[in-house]
Design a protein around this motif. Structure first.
Motif, PDB file in Angstrom:
ATOM      1  N   UNK A  11      37.998  49.179  39.545  1.00 56.99           N
ATOM      2  CA  UNK A  11      39.884  48.926  39.274  1.00 56.99           C
ATOM      3  C   UNK A  11      40.076  49.796  37.875  1.00 56.99           C
ATOM      4  N   UNK A  12      41.556  50.639  38.839  1.00 55.34           N
ATOM      5  CA  UNK A  12      42.069  51.062  37.902  1.00 55.34           C
ATOM      6  C   UNK A  12      42.837  50.394  37.442  1.00 55.34           C
ATOM      7  N   UNK A  13      43.068  49.082  37.340  1.00 59.22           N
ATOM      8  CA  UNK A  13      44.527  48.202  36.981  1.00 59.22           C
ATOM      9  C   UNK A  13      45.919  49.004  36.962  1.00 59.22           C
ATOM     10  N   UNK A  14      46.437  48.776  35.763  1.00 59.55           N
ATOM     11  CA  UNK A  14      47.419  49.605  36.317  1.00 59.55           C
ATOM     12  C   UNK A  14      48.457  50.898  36.548  1.00 59.55           C
ATOM     13  N   UNK A  15      46.935  51.799  36.457  1.00 62.10           N
ATOM     14  CA  UNK A  15      46.564  53.468  36.368  1.00 62.10           C
ATOM     15  C   UNK A  15      46.088  53.826  37.726  1.00 62.10           C
ATOM     16  N   UNK A  16      46.099  55.241  37.610  1.00 60.33           N
ATOM     17  CA  UNK A  16      45.943  56.081  39.190  1.00 60.33           C
ATOM     18  C   UNK A  16      44.608  57.041  39.231  1.00 60.33           C
TER      19      UNK A  16
END
Length: 493
Positions: A165-170
């Motif tokens: 899960x990148x959370x809010x990253x790419x």
């Protein structure tokens, strides 16, 4: 209990290999409770004879099922349903009752489903003359290399990119490629914190609208323009002001004095394909400075500028950070990819990133990594070159057919693209024309849905050449001309 061999049969037209079909039959039988732990499976020889297939195919399927704990092997006794096999929860499904008729229309007001959209049949591939926009052409797509990149992205070395899960990253690999290779082609320099991946351009437009608009704020849109943008802006709860375009796109002098955000497609205007000249782009940026508004630039199809050199993006001419740039791989690769990106100042991207995290976290990791490999290994550029060459040939054939049959081009753009914007005689309703042509195997896109105002003209239509084989274009154009002539107007040859 021994499972009778007659319990298994191959369905004509089923997808997947024979081995996969056998696996599916067995797993569905176990998960449904029809096959129970301890049941003895038919022998590999018996099942192969019954299905009329190779014994090794059945053996490989059984071996795979043993590895997945659906079956167990007991030496010479054969294969049995495993006691460790997955089971489906045993829940009683209630009969549909009166409660299923709750009136959600009363609550929703059908705010979204009532909006006009371009109607395309789901089985468009079976039509011999599909002049529809935005679908992938299987003859131009690089299946082999995309598959190789996908397999690489699914490998153990990329396990973290696949599963995390990148959370809010790419994916940093994809972001790096966009920064170093894609954006410089548009004259744009950016840092990692100024780029956000999205689920295609449509999702990027939604994020931009949600961040930039709200009650009391005014959004300017092109008329005609991208149909889905109007629904997106309604969700943002702002005031939408349509401005008529001309043969050079959106005219800055026609903008209202009070505007907060201007949405524009300068490279290839949707749907007319007009390319905004450099002088007009500079005038639009000057107006943004003078009137203090933000510009959202949807730069779709810039790769398809095969007639003349692509014009610089608005973002590349912007010295104040007033332009939010939107790009997408969904049109250049395939629409089902749903992968695009936003480029803007870090303060804007920070808000868009936080909103995206609340809605969908990030695009799937394996999709990002596959695209990163496909781009970085040069397959993307090679495919774009093939598409541009094919589109150039198709466009030439279509231009000749249109001229031969006396049809009228309302907007074709001078840089390329993948479609023509057409105008039928004033008395022709292209919605009705499209229905009549569909019965003859011809698909066109009526143009009324692209207009924002009531009383929009009904005699425009769009013809795309991205999905139709070159050899079928002349006959398809002939059928369109005959359809228009049947309405009482004969095109001038």
């Amino acid at each position: 209990m021994a499972v009778p061999v007659e319990s298994f049969f191959l369905t004509p037209g089923a997808t997947g290999t024979l081995q996969q079909q056998i696996r599916q039959m067995v797993t569905e039988g176990i998960l449904s409770g029809r096959l129970r732990p301890g049941d003895r499976m038919p022998s590999s020889r018996g099942l192969a004879n019954h299905l009329g297939i190779s014994r090794i195919t059945v053996t490989l399927a059984y071996t795979d099922l043993v590895a997945s704990d659906y079956l167990t092997s007991r030496g010479r006794s054969g294969y049995f349903v495993s006691s460790e096999a997955p089971t489906a929860p045993e829940l009683e499904v209630p009969a549909r009752g009166a409660g299923q008729g709750y009136d959600y229309d009363r609550i929703t007001g059908r705010r979204w489903s009532r909006l006009a959209r371009v109607a395309r049949p789901e089985d468009w591939q079976r039509y011999p003359y599909p002049f529809i926009y935005g679908q992938a052409d299987a003859t131009l797509f690089d299946h082999q290399n995309w598959r190789a990149c996908a397999l690489r992205a699914l490998g153990k070395r990329d396990f973290e990119a696949l599963t995390s899960d990148y959370y809010d990253s790419d994916d940093p690999l994809l972001i790096e490629y966009i920064l170093r290779n894609i954006l410089p082609r548009r004259g744009i320099a950016a840092r990692p914190g100024e780029v956000l991946l999205t689920l295609g351009a449509q999702n990027a437009l939604w994020l931009a609208a949600q961040v930039l608009l709200g009650p009391g704020r005014r959004a300017v849109v092109e008329n005609p323009g991208y149909t889905s943008l109007r629904g997106i802006l309604e969700q943002a709860d702002g005031t939408v002001v349509p401005v008529d375009v001309d043969d050079a796109g959106l005219p800055p002098e026609a903008l209202p004095q009070a505007a907060d955000v201007v949405f524009v497609t300068p490279s290839h205007h949707c749907p007319t394909n007009a390319t905004m000249p450099l002088a007009r782009r500079q005038a639009l940026l000057a107006a943004a400075r003078e009137r203090d508004f933000v510009i959202v630039e949807d730069d779709y199809e810039f790769e398809m500028s095969f007639l003349r050199t692509v014009s610089p993006s608005l973002k590349s001419l912007d010295a104040e950070g007033r332009v939010i740039y939107i790009g997408s791989f969904s049109k250049s690769l395939f629409p089902g990819l749903r992968l695009g990106y936003l480029v803007g100042p870090e303060s804007f991207i920070r808000e868009a990133r936080a909103l995206r995290a609340d809605v969908l976290r990030h695009p799937p990791g394996h999709v990002q990594r596959t695209a990163a490999y496909f781009l970085s290994l040069g397959h993307y550029d090679a495919m774009i070159n093939r598409m541009k060459a094919a589109y150039r040939r198709r466009r030439t054939v279509m231009e000749e057919a249109i001229a031969e049959h006396g049809l009228t081009v309302a907007g074709q753009g001078g840089f390329g693209g993948s479609s023509f914007w057409m105008r039928a005689p004033d008395h022709v309703d292209t919605g009705e024309l499209a229905l009549r042509l569909r019965a003859k195997g011809v698909l066109i896109e009526p143009g009324q849905v692209f207009f924002a105002r009531e009383g929009a003209p009904r005699n425009y239509y769009r013809l795309a050449y991205s999905s139709i084989p070159q050899g079928r274009i002349p006959d398809g154009i002939r059928l369109i001309a005959e359809g228009i002539a049947a309405t009482g107007h004969k095109p001038v040859a």
